[in-house]
Write a protein that holds these residues in place. Structure first.
Motif, PDB file in Angstrom:
ATOM      1  N   GLU A 231      49.268  36.760  51.286  1.00  0.00           N
ATOM      2  CA  GLU A 231      50.688  36.805  51.620  1.00  0.00           C
ATOM      3  C   GLU A 231      51.543  36.284  50.472  1.00  0.00           C
ATOM      4  OE1 GLU A 231      52.121  38.284  54.245  1.00  0.00           O
ATOM      5  OE2 GLU A 231      50.065  38.965  54.595  1.00  0.00           O
ATOM      6  N   LYS A 232      51.082  35.214  49.826  1.00  0.00           N
ATOM      7  CA  LYS A 232      51.834  34.669  48.692  1.00  0.00           C
ATOM      8  C   LYS A 232      51.930  35.684  47.556  1.00  0.00           C
ATOM      9  CE  LYS A 232      50.597  29.798  49.456  1.00  0.00           C
ATOM     10  NZ  LYS A 232      49.878  28.637  48.868  1.00  0.00           N
ATOM     11  N   LEU A 233      50.804  36.320  47.257  1.00  0.00           N
ATOM     12  CA  LEU A 233      50.791  37.268  46.145  1.00  0.00           C
ATOM     13  C   LEU A 233      51.589  38.528  46.468  1.00  0.00           C
ATOM     14  CD1 LEU A 233      47.101  36.854  44.940  1.00  0.00           C
ATOM     15  CD2 LEU A 233      49.163  36.214  43.701  1.00  0.00           C
ATOM     16  N   VAL A 299      46.895  27.957  35.454  1.00  0.00           N
ATOM     17  CA  VAL A 299      48.014  28.818  35.850  1.00  0.00           C
ATOM     18  C   VAL A 299      47.719  29.392  37.229  1.00  0.00           C
ATOM     19  CG1 VAL A 299      49.322  30.909  35.299  1.00  0.00           C
ATOM     20  CG2 VAL A 299      48.561  29.378  33.462  1.00  0.00           C
ATOM     21  N   SER A 300      48.656  29.278  38.129  1.00  0.00           N
ATOM     22  CA  SER A 300      48.460  29.785  39.491  1.00  0.00           C
ATOM     23  C   SER A 300      48.348  31.305  39.480  1.00  0.00           C
ATOM     24  CB  SER A 300      49.633  29.370  40.386  1.00  0.00           C
ATOM     25  OG  SER A 300      50.807  30.074  40.019  1.00  0.00           O
ATOM     26  N   PHE A 301      47.744  31.854  40.535  1.00  0.00           N
ATOM     27  CA  PHE A 301      47.651  33.308  40.637  1.00  0.00           C
ATOM     28  C   PHE A 301      49.039  33.938  40.711  1.00  0.00           C
ATOM     29  CE2 PHE A 301      43.252  32.544  42.325  1.00  0.00           C
ATOM     30  CZ  PHE A 301      42.602  33.182  41.274  1.00  0.00           C
ATOM     31  N   ASN A 312      39.704  40.343  33.712  1.00  0.00           N
ATOM     32  CA  ASN A 312      38.678  39.809  34.603  1.00  0.00           C
ATOM     33  C   ASN A 312      37.339  39.909  33.888  1.00  0.00           C
ATOM     34  OD1 ASN A 312      37.621  38.957  37.353  1.00  0.00           O
ATOM     35  ND2 ASN A 312      36.423  40.808  36.993  1.00  0.00           N
ATOM     36  N   VAL A 313      36.628  38.799  33.816  1.00  0.00           N
ATOM     37  CA  VAL A 313      35.295  38.788  33.212  1.00  0.00           C
ATOM     38  C   VAL A 313      34.452  37.792  33.987  1.00  0.00           C
ATOM     39  CG1 VAL A 313      36.007  37.070  31.504  1.00  0.00           C
ATOM     40  CG2 VAL A 313      33.996  38.486  31.060  1.00  0.00           C
ATOM     41  N   HIS A 314      33.183  38.128  34.206  1.00  0.00           N
ATOM     42  CA  HIS A 314      32.340  37.263  35.038  1.00  0.00           C
ATOM     43  C   HIS A 314      32.120  35.907  34.378  1.00  0.00           C
ATOM     44  CE1 HIS A 314      28.500  37.151  32.812  1.00  0.00           C
ATOM     45  NE2 HIS A 314      28.736  38.394  32.450  1.00  0.00           N
ATOM     46  N   GLY A 315      31.841  34.918  35.223  1.00  0.00           N
ATOM     47  CA  GLY A 315      31.505  33.588  34.746  1.00  0.00           C
ATOM     48  C   GLY A 315      30.037  33.321  35.001  1.00  0.00           C
ATOM     49  N   VAL A 316      29.743  32.289  35.785  1.00  0.00           N
ATOM     50  CA  VAL A 316      28.359  32.019  36.170  1.00  0.00           C
ATOM     51  C   VAL A 316      27.802  33.206  36.953  1.00  0.00           C
ATOM     52  CG1 VAL A 316      26.854  30.499  37.488  1.00  0.00           C
ATOM     53  CG2 VAL A 316      28.761  29.537  36.201  1.00  0.00           C
ATOM     54  N   ALA A 317      28.626  33.755  37.821  1.00  0.00           N
ATOM     55  CA  ALA A 317      28.282  34.949  38.597  1.00  0.00           C
ATOM     56  C   ALA A 317      29.538  35.819  38.641  1.00  0.00           C
ATOM     57  CB  ALA A 317      27.811  34.549  39.994  1.00  0.00           C
ATOM     58  N   ALA A 318      29.663  36.644  39.670  1.00  0.00           N
ATOM     59  CA  ALA A 318      30.888  37.435  39.804  1.00  0.00           C
ATOM     60  C   ALA A 318      32.088  36.492  39.903  1.00  0.00           C
ATOM     61  CB  ALA A 318      30.789  38.321  41.043  1.00  0.00           C
ATOM     62  N   SER A 319      33.201  36.935  39.353  1.00  0.00           N
ATOM     63  CA  SER A 319      34.378  36.074  39.275  1.00  0.00           C
ATOM     64  C   SER A 319      35.198  36.144  40.553  1.00  0.00           C
ATOM     65  CB  SER A 319      35.251  36.489  38.088  1.00  0.00           C
ATOM     66  OG  SER A 319      36.464  35.781  38.077  1.00  0.00           O
ATOM     67  N   PHE A 320      35.537  34.990  41.116  1.00  0.00           N
ATOM     68  CA  PHE A 320      36.343  34.946  42.342  1.00  0.00           C
ATOM     69  C   PHE A 320      37.771  35.453  42.100  1.00  0.00           C
ATOM     70  CE2 PHE A 320      33.363  31.403  43.662  1.00  0.00           C
ATOM     71  CZ  PHE A 320      32.745  32.152  44.660  1.00  0.00           C
ATOM     72  N   LYS A 323      39.627  39.862  42.982  1.00  0.00           N
ATOM     73  CA  LYS A 323      40.443  40.449  44.053  1.00  0.00           C
ATOM     74  C   LYS A 323      41.887  39.970  43.997  1.00  0.00           C
ATOM     75  CE  LYS A 323      38.736  37.028  47.476  1.00  0.00           C
ATOM     76  NZ  LYS A 323      37.646  36.442  46.647  1.00  0.00           N
ATOM     77  N   HIS A 324      42.103  38.747  43.553  1.00  0.00           N
ATOM     78  CA  HIS A 324      43.456  38.212  43.489  1.00  0.00           C
ATOM     79  C   HIS A 324      44.303  38.928  42.434  1.00  0.00           C
ATOM     80  CE1 HIS A 324      40.933  34.958  45.125  1.00  0.00           C
ATOM     81  NE2 HIS A 324      42.000  34.591  45.808  1.00  0.00           N
ATOM     82  N   LEU A 325      43.685  39.282  41.318  1.00  0.00           N
ATOM     83  CA  LEU A 325      44.446  39.889  40.228  1.00  0.00           C
ATOM     84  C   LEU A 325      45.083  41.205  40.643  1.00  0.00           C
ATOM     85  CD1 LEU A 325      42.023  39.246  37.206  1.00  0.00           C
ATOM     86  CD2 LEU A 325      43.891  37.803  38.057  1.00  0.00           C
ATOM     87  N   PHE A 326      44.384  41.978  41.455  1.00  0.00           N
ATOM     88  CA  PHE A 326      44.922  43.273  41.877  1.00  0.00           C
ATOM     89  C   PHE A 326      46.225  43.115  42.658  1.00  0.00           C
ATOM     90  CE2 PHE A 326      40.480  44.485  41.182  1.00  0.00           C
ATOM     91  CZ  PHE A 326      40.643  45.685  40.491  1.00  0.00           C
TER      92      PHE A 326
END
Length: 428
Positions: A231-233, A299-301, A312-320, A323-326
């Motif tokens: 909702e915020k995004l 920096v907040s989303f 978007n690039v993976h870190g330890v595993a898939a990046s959380f 979905k927020h970036l879209f």
């Protein structure tokens, strides 16, 4: 106006009807916010327009990328949305089938016996859960309590629809079932993410849809519930039309993987194209952990939405963050990776996001292309935004959990507990 454009060894004819006295101009279209906010739906009749109504000089300059985009559109079909069934997750069900089929092909149907359950518990690769009589039970210790809470929230919401079963659910960052393991070590464990070429874990929707996630200075308890941050995004992006976004590619995140280093280094050499810096995480000890610089502020989303392009690039595993970036309605620059969550395979390159080579060989070329083709870029941003907005809802997550556990039970379980394990505690 009829436009003829050659693609490889054949021609694509496009008929485009425009006002008689007007000549199509990309800069005029981009300056008009209607091309971003009030764009007509993309369907079979117009999906190639205006992406391929391009001038000869522009096509010659970027022919390789335009051909890739054309091919992506040819191979893509818009997913069906049942407007009367907001709880549907049909689009994502092939992922469940694929995960379960691996175990069926290697071990047969309904191969999970009481003996195998006991071996999985003793092996301690995940948290032991049990569903008995529409009640949920769990081993008393959970390595990450907020992660278990996120899992339990969704199971409890659908508990009345589930049969008795035992589950081993991995709450670590890393998957637990290597395809290269011997057969007697390939257990049907549930994990939130996996690298698909090397791991066979059965994927479940991450706990971060409800709780947990990376704890940062601005998110001390984790990123927070998906429905709330959605909702915020959505509100934030509605105030930032494409023409008001900064014409630069942006990244802020911790150095959880050296895969992210080229983005940060490019930000130092090409600040006109990229603003990318490392932030501090719990493992930070010195400037060496941020490639010699002081760590940048988190920096907040919502503030990510100020930029047209988001890495978007993976870190330890898939990046959380993915979905927020879209939901910023910016172009997601997704660095090629075999790490996935359950919804990743349904997002397509050049349709919903822009692919970046895992070696970053094409990143400058891609950014210059997008800057040359702003209308096209804004349409990719729009399609990615609409996909996540429409398909990745809390109803979808509940639906996926229900289908996952029901099919897991029907297809690979043979043993069903009749009473709770006395070593477990009940979860309410």
């Amino acid at each position: 106006m009829i436009v003829l454009r050659k693609f490889n060894n054949f021609s694509l004819f496009i008929l485009l009807i425009l006002p008689i006295s007007s000549k199509f101009n990309h800069s005029d279209a981009v300056d008009n916010e209607s091309c971003y906010d009030k764009e007509r739906p993309i369907d079979a009749k117009n999906k190639y327009l205006p992406e391929f109504n391009i001038e000869d000089g522009l096509y010659q300059k970027w022919s390789k990328i335009f051909d890739a985009i054309r091919l992506a559109h040819q191979n893509y079909s818009e997913p069906y949305i049942d407007k009367n069934n907001v709880t549907s997750c049909t689009l994502f069900l092939p992922s469940i089938d694929s995960d379960l089929r691996y175990f069926e092909e290697n071990f047969g149907s309904n191969f999970i016996t009481e003996e195998l359950i006991n071996k999985m518990i003793a092996d301690n690769r995940g948290v032991h859960y049990q569903i008995v009589g529409k009640r949920l039970y769990r081993q008393s210790n959970c390595m990450f309590p907020s992660r278990c809470q996120g899992i339990e929230h969704f199971i409890l919401e659908i508990i009345d629809k589930l049969p008795n079963m035992d589950l081993i659910i991995n709450v670590r960052d890393y998957p637990q079932v290597g395809r290269y393991f011997s057969n007697d070590q390939q257990f049907p464990i549930l994990s939130f993410s996996k690298e698909v070429t090397s791991y066979a874990d059965i994927i479940y929707p991450a706990w971060t849809f409800w709780s947990g996630g990376p704890a940062l200075d601005i998110y001390p308890n984790g990123i927070g519930r998906w429905d709330l941050i959605r909702e915020k995004l959505l509100k934030t992006q509605s105030k930032l039309p494409w023409t008001k976004k900064k014409n630069i590619a942006f990244f802020r995140g911790s150095r959880t993987s050296s895969q992210r280093d080229p983005i940060v280094m490019l930000g130092r050499s090409r600040p006109d194209l990229v603003d990318a810096k490392y932030t501090k995480n719990q493992a930070w000890k010195s400037k060496a952990d941020t490639l010699g610089d002081e760590p940048a502020k988190t920096v907040s989303f919502e503030d990510h939405c100020e930029y047209k392009y988001l890495f978007n690039v993976h870190g330890v595993a898939a990046s959380f963050r993915y979905k927020h970036l879209f939901l910023c309605r910016s172009v997601v620059l997704n660095v090629e990776s075999d790490w996935i969550e359950f919804f990743y395979p349904y997002l397509k390159p050049w349709i919903h996001y822009v692919p970046i080579d895992k070696n970053f060989d094409n990143v400058v070329e891609v950014l210059e292309f997008l800057n040359d083709n702003q209308l096209l870029a804004s349409r990719i941003a729009k399609r990615g935004f609409e996909f996540i907005r429409d398909h990745l809802t809390m109803n979808t997550i509940r639906c996926y959990w229900q289908n996952l556990l029901t099919l897991y039970s029907d297809r690979i379980i043979s043993y069903r507990p009749m009473k709770p394990d006395p070593n477990l505690i009940e979860i309410y």
